[in-house]
Design a protein around this motif. Structure first.
Motif, mmCIF file in Angstrom:
data_model
loop_
_atom_site.group_PDB
_atom_site.id
_atom_site.type_symbol
_atom_site.label_atom_id
_atom_site.label_comp_id
_atom_site.label_asym_id
_atom_site.label_seq_id
_atom_site.Cartn_x
_atom_site.Cartn_y
_atom_site.Cartn_z
ATOM 1 N N SER A 187 0.835 -1.212 0.000
ATOM 2 C CA SER A 187 0.000 0.000 0.000
ATOM 3 C C SER A 187 0.866 1.257 0.000
ATOM 4 O O SER A 187 0.572 2.222 -0.720
ATOM 5 N N LEU A 188 1.918 1.242 0.808
ATOM 6 C CA LEU A 188 2.838 2.385 0.856
ATOM 7 C C LEU A 188 3.438 2.637 -0.521
ATOM 8 O O LEU A 188 3.466 3.780 -0.998
ATOM 9 N N SER A 189 3.893 1.582 -1.179
ATOM 10 C CA SER A 189 4.505 1.735 -2.507
ATOM 11 C C SER A 189 3.518 2.293 -3.511
ATOM 12 O O SER A 189 3.865 3.186 -4.298
ATOM 13 N N ASN A 190 2.292 1.799 -3.495
ATOM 14 C CA ASN A 190 1.279 2.308 -4.423
ATOM 15 C C ASN A 190 1.049 3.803 -4.224
ATOM 16 O O ASN A 190 0.948 4.567 -5.192
ATOM 17 N N GLU A 191 0.958 4.228 -2.970
ATOM 18 C CA GLU A 191 0.772 5.656 -2.664
ATOM 19 C C GLU A 191 1.964 6.481 -3.156
ATOM 20 O O GLU A 191 1.790 7.538 -3.764
ATOM 21 N N LEU A 192 3.173 5.978 -2.881
ATOM 22 C CA LEU A 192 4.368 6.737 -3.245
ATOM 23 C C LEU A 192 4.596 6.750 -4.756
ATOM 24 O O LEU A 192 5.073 7.759 -5.290
ATOM 25 N N ILE A 193 4.270 5.674 -5.435
ATOM 26 C CA ILE A 193 4.385 5.674 -6.892
ATOM 27 C C ILE A 193 3.515 6.794 -7.462
ATOM 28 O O ILE A 193 3.964 7.574 -8.313
ATOM 29 N N ASN A 194 2.296 6.905 -6.977
ATOM 30 C CA ASN A 194 1.408 7.989 -7.433
ATOM 31 C C ASN A 194 1.979 9.363 -7.099
ATOM 32 O O ASN A 194 1.921 10.284 -7.915
ATOM 33 N N MET A 195 2.534 9.501 -5.908
ATOM 34 C CA MET A 195 3.100 10.778 -5.498
ATOM 35 C C MET A 195 4.303 11.146 -6.372
ATOM 36 O O MET A 195 4.407 12.287 -6.857
ATOM 37 N N PHE A 196 5.190 10.196 -6.610
ATOM 38 C CA PHE A 196 6.392 10.494 -7.389
ATOM 39 C C PHE A 196 6.088 10.712 -8.865
ATOM 40 O O PHE A 196 6.811 11.441 -9.538
ATOM 41 N N LYS A 197 5.026 10.121 -9.371
ATOM 42 C CA LYS A 197 4.628 10.374 -10.760
ATOM 43 C C LYS A 197 4.205 11.829 -10.944
ATOM 44 O O LYS A 197 4.367 12.398 -12.022
ATOM 45 N N LYS A 198 3.669 12.432 -9.895
ATOM 46 C CA LYS A 198 3.217 13.822 -9.949
ATOM 47 C C LYS A 198 4.322 14.810 -9.583
ATOM 48 O O LYS A 198 4.193 16.002 -9.841
ATOM 49 N N ALA A 199 5.395 14.310 -8.978
ATOM 50 C CA ALA A 199 6.481 15.179 -8.520
ATOM 51 C C ALA A 199 7.289 15.696 -9.703
ATOM 52 O O ALA A 199 7.361 15.057 -10.752
ATOM 53 N N GLU A 200 7.881 16.848 -9.497
ATOM 54 C CA GLU A 200 8.736 17.412 -10.530
ATOM 55 C C GLU A 200 10.139 16.842 -10.378
ATOM 56 O O GLU A 200 10.790 17.005 -9.345
ATOM 57 N N ILE A 201 10.590 16.160 -11.422
ATOM 58 C CA ILE A 201 11.913 15.537 -11.415
ATOM 59 C C ILE A 201 12.876 16.477 -12.112
ATOM 60 O O ILE A 201 12.671 16.862 -13.265
ATOM 61 N N ALA A 202 13.934 16.866 -11.410
ATOM 62 C CA ALA A 202 14.938 17.756 -11.981
ATOM 63 C C ALA A 202 15.867 16.987 -12.920
ATOM 64 O O ALA A 202 16.232 17.476 -13.981
ATOM 65 N N SER A 203 16.240 15.766 -12.517
ATOM 66 C CA SER A 203 17.101 14.934 -13.360
ATOM 67 C C SER A 203 17.023 13.482 -12.891
ATOM 68 O O SER A 203 16.670 13.199 -11.754
ATOM 69 N N GLY A 204 17.347 12.561 -13.813
ATOM 70 C CA GLY A 204 17.407 11.146 -13.479
ATOM 71 C C GLY A 204 16.091 10.423 -13.699
ATOM 72 O O GLY A 204 15.140 10.976 -14.256
#
Length: 179
Positions: free
Chosen positions: A115-132
């Motif tokens: 459940s934690l991973s599913n939540e964080l995957i959604n959060m990181f998909k919306k996050a602004e990635i500077a590089s990598g």
């Protein structure tokens, strides 16, 4: 004299047999080391420092689950919960991390990790990635065949649901990178 006639061929056979086994063993070791495809972690930087720290803490949690260490899992989950508390709108995700920190059973920690991973995957998909990049990985056998996702900083599979029991079970399903 007859003993020598028997002894010399037998001794020759043993030398040949030993040499063949040694050559086969060296060939297997060479093949194994050549076939190990270890991917290097991909450095990633998220624009929000708090989200970036949460990602680093998540990876630490994933890594101790790979090691199947419930005590270190509790510590890593507590650190992740603290990091997530600083991220606006991630109260439920921080609670999931706290639940893992409060759980001593490795199997229950791994269930909560889904459940934690599913939540964080959604959060990181919306996050602004500077590089990598980060990689969404999936094991179809996790959670009694229901499957489970997790994030990694490399393409090499290190399964947090099974640890060394099935370390390489899984596949990369998606790459999250700068938009």
């Amino acid at each position: 004299m007859n003993k020598i006639k028997i002894f010399v061929p037998a001794l020759s056979f043993l030398f040949v047999f030993a040499a063949c086994n040694q050559a086969e063993k060296q060939e297997q070791e060479t093949t194994q080391s050549d076939s190990i495809n270890v991917s290097k972690p991909v450095e990633i930087e998220l624009s929000d420092a708090n989200i970036d720290l949460a990602y680093d803490q998540y990876l630490k949690l994933k890594d101790v689950l790979v090691l199947s260490d419930s005590l270190q899992t509790q510590t890593a989950a507590k650190e992740l919960a603290s990091s997530l508390a600083k991220v606006s709108g991630s109260e439920n995700t921080a609670k999931l991390a706290s639940d893992i920190a409060n759980e001593s059973s490795l199997s229950k920690q791994r269930i909560l990790f889904t459940s934690l991973s599913n939540e964080l995957i959604n959060m990181f998909k919306k996050a602004e990635i500077a590089s990598g990049s980060m990689f969404v990985q999936y094991c179809p056998m996790a959670n009694e065949g229901e499957g489970g996702y997790w994030l990694a900083s490399e393409t090499e599979i290190r399964n947090p649901y099974y640890g060394d029991e099935m370390l390489n079970c899984g596949e990369v399903k998606e790459t999250i990178e700068k938009k």
